[in-house]
Scaffold this motif. Structure first.
Motif, PDB file in Angstrom:
ATOM      1  N   GLN A   1      60.044 -12.732 -13.933  1.00 43.89           N
ATOM      2  CA  GLN A   1      60.774 -13.974 -13.684  1.00 43.89           C
ATOM      3  C   GLN A   1      62.033 -13.716 -12.861  1.00 43.89           C
ATOM      4  OE1 GLN A   1      59.798 -17.240 -14.572  1.00 43.89           O
ATOM      5  NE2 GLN A   1      61.396 -17.552 -13.031  1.00 43.89           N
ATOM      6  N   LEU A   2      62.770 -12.669 -13.196  1.00 46.55           N
ATOM      7  CA  LEU A   2      63.971 -12.334 -12.437  1.00 46.55           C
ATOM      8  C   LEU A   2      63.640 -11.994 -10.987  1.00 46.55           C
ATOM      9  CD1 LEU A   2      65.885 -10.158 -15.059  1.00 46.55           C
ATOM     10  CD2 LEU A   2      66.525 -12.438 -14.267  1.00 46.55           C
ATOM     11  N   SER A   3      62.506 -11.341 -10.788  1.00 43.86           N
ATOM     12  CA  SER A   3      62.062 -11.015  -9.432  1.00 43.86           C
ATOM     13  C   SER A   3      61.710 -12.282  -8.666  1.00 43.86           C
ATOM     14  CB  SER A   3      60.865 -10.070  -9.495  1.00 43.86           C
ATOM     15  OG  SER A   3      60.387  -9.778  -8.195  1.00 43.86           O
ATOM     16  N   ALA A   4      60.994 -13.198  -9.327  1.00 49.12           N
ATOM     17  CA  ALA A   4      60.627 -14.466  -8.680  1.00 49.12           C
ATOM     18  C   ALA A   4      61.860 -15.282  -8.330  1.00 49.12           C
ATOM     19  CB  ALA A   4      59.697 -15.261  -9.599  1.00 49.12           C
ATOM     20  N   ASP A   5      62.927 -15.143  -9.130  1.00 48.27           N
ATOM     21  CA  ASP A   5      64.164 -15.890  -8.886  1.00 48.27           C
ATOM     22  C   ASP A   5      65.057 -15.218  -7.851  1.00 48.27           C
ATOM     23  OD1 ASP A   5      63.347 -17.717 -10.768  1.00 48.27           O
ATOM     24  OD2 ASP A   5      64.576 -16.903 -12.391  1.00 48.27           O
ATOM     25  N   GLY A   6      64.633 -14.047  -7.349  1.00 49.93           N
ATOM     26  CA  GLY A   6      65.410 -13.359  -6.328  1.00 49.93           C
ATOM     27  C   GLY A   6      66.602 -12.596  -6.855  1.00 49.93           C
ATOM     28  N   LEU A   7      66.637 -12.328  -8.164  1.00 50.07           N
ATOM     29  CA  LEU A   7      67.779 -11.636  -8.756  1.00 50.07           C
ATOM     30  C   LEU A   7      67.584 -10.120  -8.782  1.00 50.07           C
ATOM     31  CD1 LEU A   7      68.478 -14.094 -11.688  1.00 50.07           C
ATOM     32  CD2 LEU A   7      69.863 -13.779  -9.639  1.00 50.07           C
ATOM     33  N   ILE A   8      66.332  -9.661  -8.847  1.00 50.24           N
ATOM     34  CA  ILE A   8      66.048  -8.236  -8.804  1.00 50.24           C
ATOM     35  C   ILE A   8      64.897  -7.995  -7.835  1.00 50.24           C
ATOM     36  CG2 ILE A   8      66.809  -7.859 -11.186  1.00 50.24           C
ATOM     37  CD1 ILE A   8      63.861  -7.682 -12.001  1.00 50.24           C
ATOM     38  N   GLU A   9      64.729  -6.755  -7.439  1.00 51.54           N
ATOM     39  CA  GLU A   9      63.617  -6.399  -6.555  1.00 51.54           C
ATOM     40  C   GLU A   9      63.144  -4.992  -6.884  1.00 51.54           C
ATOM     41  OE1 GLU A   9      66.483  -5.220  -2.778  1.00 51.54           O
ATOM     42  OE2 GLU A   9      65.787  -7.298  -3.028  1.00 51.54           O
ATOM     43  N   LYS A  10      61.856  -4.759  -6.644  1.00 50.55           N
ATOM     44  CA  LYS A  10      61.277  -3.456  -6.910  1.00 50.55           C
ATOM     45  C   LYS A  10      61.832  -2.430  -5.931  1.00 50.55           C
ATOM     46  CE  LYS A  10      57.824  -2.217  -9.748  1.00 50.55           C
ATOM     47  NZ  LYS A  10      58.134  -1.263 -10.787  1.00 50.55           N
ATOM     48  N   ARG A  11      62.162  -1.238  -6.445  1.00 49.50           N
ATOM     49  CA  ARG A  11      62.621  -0.159  -5.579  1.00 49.50           C
ATOM     50  C   ARG A  11      61.425   0.580  -5.006  1.00 49.50           C
ATOM     51  NH1 ARG A  11      66.369   3.876  -8.431  1.00 49.50           N
ATOM     52  NH2 ARG A  11      66.812   4.456  -6.285  1.00 49.50           N
ATOM     53  N   LYS A  12      61.604   1.154  -3.847  1.00 48.27           N
ATOM     54  CA  LYS A  12      60.552   1.975  -3.268  1.00 48.27           C
ATOM     55  C   LYS A  12      60.410   3.233  -4.108  1.00 48.27           C
ATOM     56  CE  LYS A  12      61.168   0.368   1.489  1.00 48.27           C
ATOM     57  NZ  LYS A  12      61.502   0.753   2.884  1.00 48.27           N
ATOM     58  N   GLY A  13      59.276   3.397  -4.706  1.00 47.38           N
ATOM     59  CA  GLY A  13      59.048   4.571  -5.526  1.00 47.38           C
ATOM     60  C   GLY A  13      59.099   4.294  -7.004  1.00 47.38           C
ATOM     61  N   HIS A  14      60.296   4.010  -7.553  1.00 52.34           N
ATOM     62  CA  HIS A  14      60.415   3.915  -8.995  1.00 52.34           C
ATOM     63  C   HIS A  14      61.559   2.999  -9.400  1.00 52.34           C
ATOM     64  CE1 HIS A  14      59.922   5.153 -13.124  1.00 52.34           C
ATOM     65  NE2 HIS A  14      61.162   5.619 -13.198  1.00 52.34           N
ATOM     66  N   GLY A  15      61.292   2.142 -10.365  1.00 49.52           N
ATOM     67  CA  GLY A  15      62.352   1.330 -10.945  1.00 49.52           C
ATOM     68  C   GLY A  15      62.644   0.040 -10.194  1.00 49.52           C
ATOM     69  N   TRP A  16      63.775  -0.576 -10.581  1.00 52.72           N
ATOM     70  CA  TRP A  16      64.199  -1.872 -10.048  1.00 52.72           C
ATOM     71  C   TRP A  16      65.642  -1.775  -9.589  1.00 52.72           C
ATOM     72  CZ3 TRP A  16      60.917  -6.220 -10.230  1.00 52.72           C
ATOM     73  CH2 TRP A  16      59.745  -6.054 -10.982  1.00 52.72           C
ATOM     74  N   GLN A  17      66.060  -2.773  -8.820  1.00 49.85           N
ATOM     75  CA  GLN A  17      67.470  -2.886  -8.468  1.00 49.85           C
ATOM     76  C   GLN A  17      67.850  -4.355  -8.383  1.00 49.85           C
ATOM     77  OE1 GLN A  17      67.524  -0.775  -4.722  1.00 49.85           O
ATOM     78  NE2 GLN A  17      67.436  -2.674  -3.534  1.00 49.85           N
ATOM     79  N   PHE A  18      69.100  -4.627  -8.735  1.00 48.23           N
ATOM     80  CA  PHE A  18      69.607  -5.982  -8.607  1.00 48.23           C
ATOM     81  C   PHE A  18      69.842  -6.298  -7.133  1.00 48.23           C
ATOM     82  CE2 PHE A  18      70.676  -5.358 -13.062  1.00 48.23           C
ATOM     83  CZ  PHE A  18      70.361  -6.593 -13.604  1.00 48.23           C
ATOM     84  N   ALA A  19      69.613  -7.543  -6.776  1.00 44.30           N
ATOM     85  CA  ALA A  19      69.884  -7.971  -5.405  1.00 44.30           C
ATOM     86  C   ALA A  19      71.388  -7.897  -5.147  1.00 44.30           C
ATOM     87  CB  ALA A  19      69.377  -9.398  -5.199  1.00 44.30           C
ATOM     88  N   PRO A  20      71.807  -7.731  -3.882  1.00 41.80           N
ATOM     89  CA  PRO A  20      73.246  -7.693  -3.569  1.00 41.80           C
ATOM     90  C   PRO A  20      73.946  -8.929  -4.117  1.00 41.80           C
ATOM     91  CG  PRO A  20      71.947  -7.078  -1.651  1.00 41.80           C
ATOM     92  CD  PRO A  20      70.971  -7.568  -2.681  1.00 41.80           C
ATOM     93  N   SER A  21      75.152  -8.733  -4.635  1.00 38.91           N
ATOM     94  CA  SER A  21      75.877  -9.848  -5.238  1.00 38.91           C
ATOM     95  C   SER A  21      77.373  -9.651  -5.038  1.00 38.91           C
ATOM     96  CB  SER A  21      75.551  -9.937  -6.734  1.00 38.91           C
ATOM     97  OG  SER A  21      75.949  -8.750  -7.406  1.00 38.91           O
ATOM     98  N   LEU A  22      78.148 -10.590  -5.548  1.00 43.45           N
ATOM     99  CA  LEU A  22      79.604 -10.513  -5.457  1.00 43.45           C
ATOM    100  C   LEU A  22      80.086  -9.600  -6.572  1.00 43.45           C
ATOM    101  CD1 LEU A  22      80.049 -14.339  -4.891  1.00 43.45           C
ATOM    102  CD2 LEU A  22      80.220 -12.548  -3.152  1.00 43.45           C
ATOM    103  N   GLU A  23      80.633  -8.447  -6.199  1.00 47.30           N
ATOM    104  CA  GLU A  23      80.790  -7.365  -7.168  1.00 47.30           C
ATOM    105  C   GLU A  23      82.015  -7.483  -8.064  1.00 47.30           C
ATOM    106  OE1 GLU A  23      83.027  -6.121  -3.475  1.00 47.30           O
ATOM    107  OE2 GLU A  23      81.101  -7.058  -3.919  1.00 47.30           O
ATOM    108  N   SER A  24      82.884  -8.466  -7.859  1.00 41.91           N
ATOM    109  CA  SER A  24      84.097  -8.571  -8.676  1.00 41.91           C
ATOM    110  C   SER A  24      84.637  -9.995  -8.620  1.00 41.91           C
ATOM    111  CB  SER A  24      85.161  -7.600  -8.168  1.00 41.91           C
ATOM    112  OG  SER A  24      85.560  -7.970  -6.849  1.00 41.91           O
ATOM    113  N   ALA A  25      85.608 -10.272  -9.505  1.00 42.75           N
ATOM    114  CA  ALA A  25      86.265 -11.580  -9.499  1.00 42.75           C
ATOM    115  C   ALA A  25      86.992 -11.801  -8.174  1.00 42.75           C
ATOM    116  CB  ALA A  25      87.246 -11.675 -10.666  1.00 42.75           C
ATOM    117  N   GLU A  26      87.544 -10.726  -7.616  1.00 44.16           N
ATOM    118  CA  GLU A  26      88.224 -10.831  -6.322  1.00 44.16           C
ATOM    119  C   GLU A  26      87.234 -11.209  -5.222  1.00 44.16           C
ATOM    120  OE1 GLU A  26      91.011  -8.122  -3.322  1.00 44.16           O
ATOM    121  OE2 GLU A  26      90.116  -7.250  -5.114  1.00 44.16           O
ATOM    122  N   ALA A  27      86.042 -10.577  -5.256  1.00 47.67           N
ATOM    123  CA  ALA A  27      85.022 -10.896  -4.254  1.00 47.67           C
ATOM    124  C   ALA A  27      84.553 -12.335  -4.396  1.00 47.67           C
ATOM    125  CB  ALA A  27      83.839  -9.935  -4.403  1.00 47.67           C
TER     126      ALA A  27
END
Length: 293
Positions: free
Chosen positions: A134-160
């Protein structure tokens, strides 16, 4: 047939019972509706065996009633909120919310494996698998090449996040004042109808993903009206970057009714041909959203 809850429900039965309970509270299943094992199995994409166990759990909670030879029906006075159904680990919805909140708080790393999450959240593998899909379908995570998952780029802090809102105030308000700005009346009317329909719905039936989709499409539509490709690209990029934080904010303090009404005010200004007023309303809308974040 006894309606007593089984002593040791399986994780799938618990998760399914929670989903059905949420749908009852959201009135997707109305009081008095007959709950067919076959229909529920097809709707929730499971076999009839876990459905049978889930229905026993819900009957024990009083959310549905059982009559011999008639099966289960939704109770006439179903609860206003889903009851706590005890079982092994969080439900899919609960796990989704925890993953989003933990990543937004940077308590989860950008990359992870299923094993990492199984150890951290003590969740059944079947629930984790559905959550990741579900998170993948919502564009929040994506499969890594090879192994595991990663979160999609996001705003990394309150300042950002603050910088993003200030950037959007500059870009989106300017887009409304571009000399090439042209309203597609039919598209704007469809956007108005979508917002009005959302406001009329029960809060429990609206998901973070659905609201973000409408919110993002509204801002992108106005950027398209600007006729400026660079403004459109900037808004599209911001929509992608703010996806995770907007989902987390929805769970913390959903303000979709106020936000939708603010969108409708901007739409009304554009329908009246007043781009200057629409730009002022947009600035106020984004500033209010920043203060609420």
């Amino acid at each position: 047939m006894s309606t007593a809850a089984p002593a040791r429900p399986t994780p799938l039965q618990v998760d399914l019972a929670r989903h059905i309970a949420q749908d009852i509270v959201a009135r997707r299943h109305q009081p008095g509706d007959h709950l067919s094992e076959e229909t529920l199995a097809a709707a929730y994409e499971v076999s009839r065996t876990p459905v049978r166990g889930a229905l026993r759990l819900l009957a024990a909670q009083g959310l549905i009633t059982h009559r011999p030879n008639s099966g289960y029906t939704v109770a006439e006075h179903a609860a206003g909120s889903a009851p706590a159904i005890e079982g092994a680990g969080p439900s899919q919805d609960e796990l989704t919310r925890r993953l989003i909140d933990d990543r937004a708080a940077r308590e989860l790393p950008e990359t992870f494996t299923e094993r990492d999450l199984l150890q951290r959240y003590d969740v059944p593998r079947s629930v984790l698998a559905k959550t990741l899909l579900q998170l993948s379908a919502d564009g929040l995570i994506e499969k890594r090449k090879g192994h595991g998952w990663q979160f999609a780029p996001s705003l990394e802090s309150a300042e950002a996040l603050s910088e993003s809102y200030r950037f959007r105030m500059t870009i989106e308000c300017a887009g409304l004042l571009e000399p090439t700005f042209r309203v597609d009346k039919a598209a704007l009317a469809r956007m108005r109808a979508a917002h009005e329909a959302l406001i009329q719905r029960d809060d429990a039936g609206i998901s973070a993903t659905e609201f973000f989709g409408l919110n993002a499409s509204f801002h992108e539509l106005l950027a398209r009206f600007s006729g400026n490709r660079y403004i459109l690209q900037a808004v599209q990029q911001q929509n992608q970057l703010r996806r995770l934080e907007e989902h987390a904010a929805f769970y913390r303090d959903a303000r979709f009714v106020n936000s939708s009404n603010e969108h409708l005010q901007i739409i009304e200004a554009l329908e009246a041909g007043d781009q200057e007023w629409a730009a002022q309303l947009m600035r106020r809308h984004l500033k209010t959203s920043l203060q609420a974040s």
